[in-house]
Design a protein around this motif. Structure first.
Motif, PDB file in Angstrom:
ATOM      1  N   GLU A 107       0.813  -1.219   0.000  1.00 17.57           N
ATOM      2  CA  GLU A 107       0.000   0.000   0.000  1.00 17.57           C
ATOM      3  C   GLU A 107       0.844   1.266   0.000  1.00 17.57           C
ATOM      4  N   GLU A 108       1.895   1.287   0.792  1.00 17.58           N
ATOM      5  CA  GLU A 108       2.674   2.508   0.967  1.00 17.58           C
ATOM      6  C   GLU A 108       3.449   2.936  -0.285  1.00 17.58           C
ATOM      7  N   SER A 109       3.732   1.983  -1.163  1.00 13.84           N
ATOM      8  CA  SER A 109       4.490   2.325  -2.382  1.00 13.84           C
ATOM      9  C   SER A 109       3.712   1.970  -3.660  1.00 13.84           C
ATOM     10  N   ARG A 110       2.432   1.735  -3.537  1.00 10.56           N
ATOM     11  CA  ARG A 110       1.635   1.257  -4.679  1.00 10.56           C
ATOM     12  C   ARG A 110       1.611   2.255  -5.837  1.00 10.56           C
ATOM     13  N   ALA A 111       1.331   3.504  -5.536  1.00 14.52           N
ATOM     14  CA  ALA A 111       1.219   4.505  -6.601  1.00 14.52           C
ATOM     15  C   ALA A 111       2.526   4.625  -7.391  1.00 14.52           C
ATOM     16  N   TYR A 112       3.629   4.654  -6.664  1.00 20.86           N
ATOM     17  CA  TYR A 112       4.938   4.770  -7.325  1.00 20.86           C
ATOM     18  C   TYR A 112       5.225   3.542  -8.186  1.00 20.86           C
ATOM     19  N   LEU A 113       4.952   2.348  -7.653  1.00 23.53           N
ATOM     20  CA  LEU A 113       5.264   1.111  -8.378  1.00 23.53           C
ATOM     21  C   LEU A 113       4.368   0.934  -9.601  1.00 23.53           C
ATOM     22  N   ILE A 114       3.116   1.377  -9.515  1.00 22.97           N
ATOM     23  CA  ILE A 114       2.231   1.315 -10.681  1.00 22.97           C
ATOM     24  C   ILE A 114       2.775   2.211 -11.786  1.00 22.97           C
ATOM     25  N   GLN A 115       3.135   3.441 -11.420  1.00 22.89           N
ATOM     26  CA  GLN A 115       3.668   4.388 -12.406  1.00 22.89           C
ATOM     27  C   GLN A 115       4.953   3.849 -13.029  1.00 22.89           C
ATOM     28  N   ALA A 116       5.844   3.318 -12.195  1.00 22.39           N
ATOM     29  CA  ALA A 116       7.115   2.776 -12.697  1.00 22.39           C
ATOM     30  C   ALA A 116       6.867   1.559 -13.585  1.00 22.39           C
ATOM     31  N   GLY A 117       5.928   0.697 -13.175  1.00 19.09           N
ATOM     32  CA  GLY A 117       5.633  -0.497 -13.960  1.00 19.09           C
ATOM     33  C   GLY A 117       5.037  -0.157 -15.314  1.00 19.09           C
ATOM     34  N   MET A 118       4.154   0.844 -15.373  1.00 17.59           N
ATOM     35  CA  MET A 118       3.541   1.230 -16.653  1.00 17.59           C
ATOM     36  C   MET A 118       4.549   1.930 -17.556  1.00 17.59           C
ATOM     37  N   GLN A 119       5.434   2.723 -16.988  1.00 19.72           N
ATOM     38  CA  GLN A 119       6.462   3.363 -17.806  1.00 19.72           C
ATOM     39  C   GLN A 119       7.411   2.312 -18.396  1.00 19.72           C
ATOM     40  N   ALA A 120       7.722   1.291 -17.613  1.00 19.01           N
ATOM     41  CA  ALA A 120       8.564   0.205 -18.128  1.00 19.01           C
ATOM     42  C   ALA A 120       7.850  -0.524 -19.261  1.00 19.01           C
ATOM     43  N   PHE A 121       6.562  -0.760 -19.101  1.00 20.92           N
ATOM     44  CA  PHE A 121       5.779  -1.411 -20.156  1.00 20.92           C
ATOM     45  C   PHE A 121       5.803  -0.583 -21.437  1.00 20.92           C
ATOM     46  N   LEU A 122       5.526   0.712 -21.332  1.00 21.22           N
ATOM     47  CA  LEU A 122       5.484   1.579 -22.511  1.00 21.22           C
ATOM     48  C   LEU A 122       6.856   1.664 -23.183  1.00 21.22           C
ATOM     49  N   ARG A 123       7.902   1.743 -22.396  1.00 22.90           N
ATOM     50  CA  ARG A 123       9.255   1.827 -22.965  1.00 22.90           C
ATOM     51  C   ARG A 123       9.612   0.542 -23.706  1.00 22.90           C
ATOM     52  N   ASN A 124       9.179  -0.568 -23.195  1.00 22.78           N
ATOM     53  CA  ASN A 124       9.446  -1.832 -23.884  1.00 22.78           C
ATOM     54  C   ASN A 124       8.660  -1.931 -25.185  1.00 22.78           C
ATOM     55  N   VAL A 125       7.462  -1.375 -25.220  1.00 27.32           N
ATOM     56  CA  VAL A 125       6.699  -1.344 -26.473  1.00 27.32           C
ATOM     57  C   VAL A 125       7.426  -0.489 -27.504  1.00 27.32           C
ATOM     58  N   LEU A 126       7.963   0.636 -27.071  1.00 28.09           N
ATOM     59  CA  LEU A 126       8.687   1.533 -27.981  1.00 28.09           C
ATOM     60  C   LEU A 126       9.863   0.834 -28.666  1.00 28.09           C
ATOM     61  N   LYS A 127      10.471  -0.118 -27.969  1.00 29.12           N
ATOM     62  CA  LYS A 127      11.652  -0.798 -28.499  1.00 29.12           C
ATOM     63  C   LYS A 127      11.311  -1.813 -29.595  1.00 29.12           C
ATOM     64  N   ILE A 128      10.052  -2.171 -29.724  1.00 32.61           N
ATOM     65  CA  ILE A 128       9.676  -3.233 -30.663  1.00 32.61           C
ATOM     66  C   ILE A 128       9.882  -2.812 -32.110  1.00 32.61           C
ATOM     67  N   ASN A 129       9.551  -1.560 -32.416  1.00 34.09           N
ATOM     68  CA  ASN A 129       9.602  -1.092 -33.798  1.00 34.09           C
ATOM     69  C   ASN A 129      10.104   0.344 -33.815  1.00 34.09           C
ATOM     70  N   SER A 130      11.086   0.620 -34.680  1.00 30.23           N
ATOM     71  CA  SER A 130      11.724   1.944 -34.687  1.00 30.23           C
ATOM     72  C   SER A 130      10.799   3.045 -35.183  1.00 30.23           C
ATOM     73  N   THR A 131       9.709   2.709 -35.856  1.00 27.91           N
ATOM     74  CA  THR A 131       8.808   3.747 -36.363  1.00 27.91           C
ATOM     75  C   THR A 131       7.717   4.123 -35.360  1.00 27.91           C
ATOM     76  N   ILE A 132       7.694   3.459 -34.199  1.00 25.92           N
ATOM     77  CA  ILE A 132       6.750   3.853 -33.157  1.00 25.92           C
ATOM     78  C   ILE A 132       7.258   5.153 -32.535  1.00 25.92           C
ATOM     79  N   GLN A 133       6.481   6.209 -32.656  1.00 21.23           N
ATOM     80  CA  GLN A 133       6.876   7.513 -32.138  1.00 21.23           C
ATOM     81  C   GLN A 133       6.426   7.737 -30.694  1.00 21.23           C
ATOM     82  N   ALA A 134       5.307   7.150 -30.334  1.00 25.72           N
ATOM     83  CA  ALA A 134       4.803   7.301 -28.967  1.00 25.72           C
ATOM     84  C   ALA A 134       3.848   6.158 -28.657  1.00 25.72           C
TER      85      ALA A 134
END
Length: 260
Positions: A107-134
């Motif tokens: 509970e005490e770190s949930r908000a931070y870990l959710i944000q960090a986990g989603m940013q990691a997910f999005l960054r990994n999607v960006l790496k899949i294809n060089s033409t993905i801009q966002a």
């Protein structure tokens, strides 16, 4: 006053008329037929070249969008480890939902870990294809307001949710659709910063569902949206040599223009 009588044609004039009728006119007619056949042959050849070029372009577009379609399913087989790396896990389809809800985080770190986990997910999607801009993920909690996550290439940062919502038609978004959604080419003005950019992108979206529910009645969780540079589509058509005022349009099955 007596009417003047017409003079009979001379032998020369008669001969000239015969020459015109018997020689020049057939020659002119033959030249016209030959020219028409030449132009028709040229038109047929040009049409065949365009047809072959567009057939190849269509095939290339189909292959390209098949790859995009596979990328859009990344939400279902993304597996994020505690070390910050990811692995393809085709049976771990619920991992992203667990990140979004933070149900396994303290509970005490949930908000931070959710944000960090989603940013990691999005960054990994960006790496899949060089033409993905966002990459964007719009999360709709069952009892809460929209939560949106964004990440861009070249350190682009997301600046305007209202503008983005208007581009993708968020108000009319179909949350029941299981198909890949295609948003036509539009301005990339909701992202700012970075050293390299593109003025226009097209967006693909796929809804993400909680597959732990009853089959056929899965609950909608959110939507993954991918902004692609139009360069890959442009490359497909660059070898088709159009005449000066020629144009190519890519449309969907309803005739809506996706790219031109």
């Amino acid at each position: 006053m007596p009417r003047s009588e017409r003079k009979p044609l001379s032998l020369y004039h008669k001969f000239a008329i015969v020459i015109i009728l018997a020689g020049i006119m057939p020659l002119a007619l033959l030249s016209t037929v030959i020219m028409e056949r030449m132009f028709q042959g040229y038109s047929d050849s040009l049409r065949e070249n365009y047809t072959q070029g567009l057939r190849y372009a269509t095939y290339s577009m189909e292959r390209l969008f098949e790859s995009y379609n596979d990328i859009s399913k990344f939400s279902y087989y993304y597996s994020y480890t505690s070390e910050g790396s990811f692995a393809y896990a085709y049976i771990n389809y619920d991992n992203l939902r667990q990140i979004l809800t933070g149900e396994n985080y303290p509970e005490e770190s949930r908000a931070y870990l959710i944000q960090a986990g989603m940013q990691a997910f999005l960054r990994n999607v960006l790496k899949i294809n060089s033409t993905i801009q966002a990459v964007h993920f719009l999360y709709f909690p069952e009892n809460g307001d929209l939560v949106d996550y964004h990440a861009g290439n070249y350190n682009h940062r997301f600046v305007d949710m209202q503008l983005y919502a208007s581009h993708i038609g968020l108000e009319d978004w179909d949350r029941e659709s299981r198909q890949l959604a295609i948003i036509p080419t539009h301005e990339f003005n909701y992202m700012q910063g970075g050293g390299s950019s593109t003025a226009r992108v097209f967006t693909l979206g796929r809804n993400y569902y909680n597959l732990k529910g009853m089959v056929g009645k899965e609950k909608y969780v959110g939507t993954l949206l991918l902004d692609f540079d139009i360069s890959q589509i442009a490359e497909i058509f660059e070898d088709i040599d159009l005449y000066e005022r020629g144009a190519i349009y890519v449309t969907d099955s309803l005739g809506n223009c996706l790219y031109s």
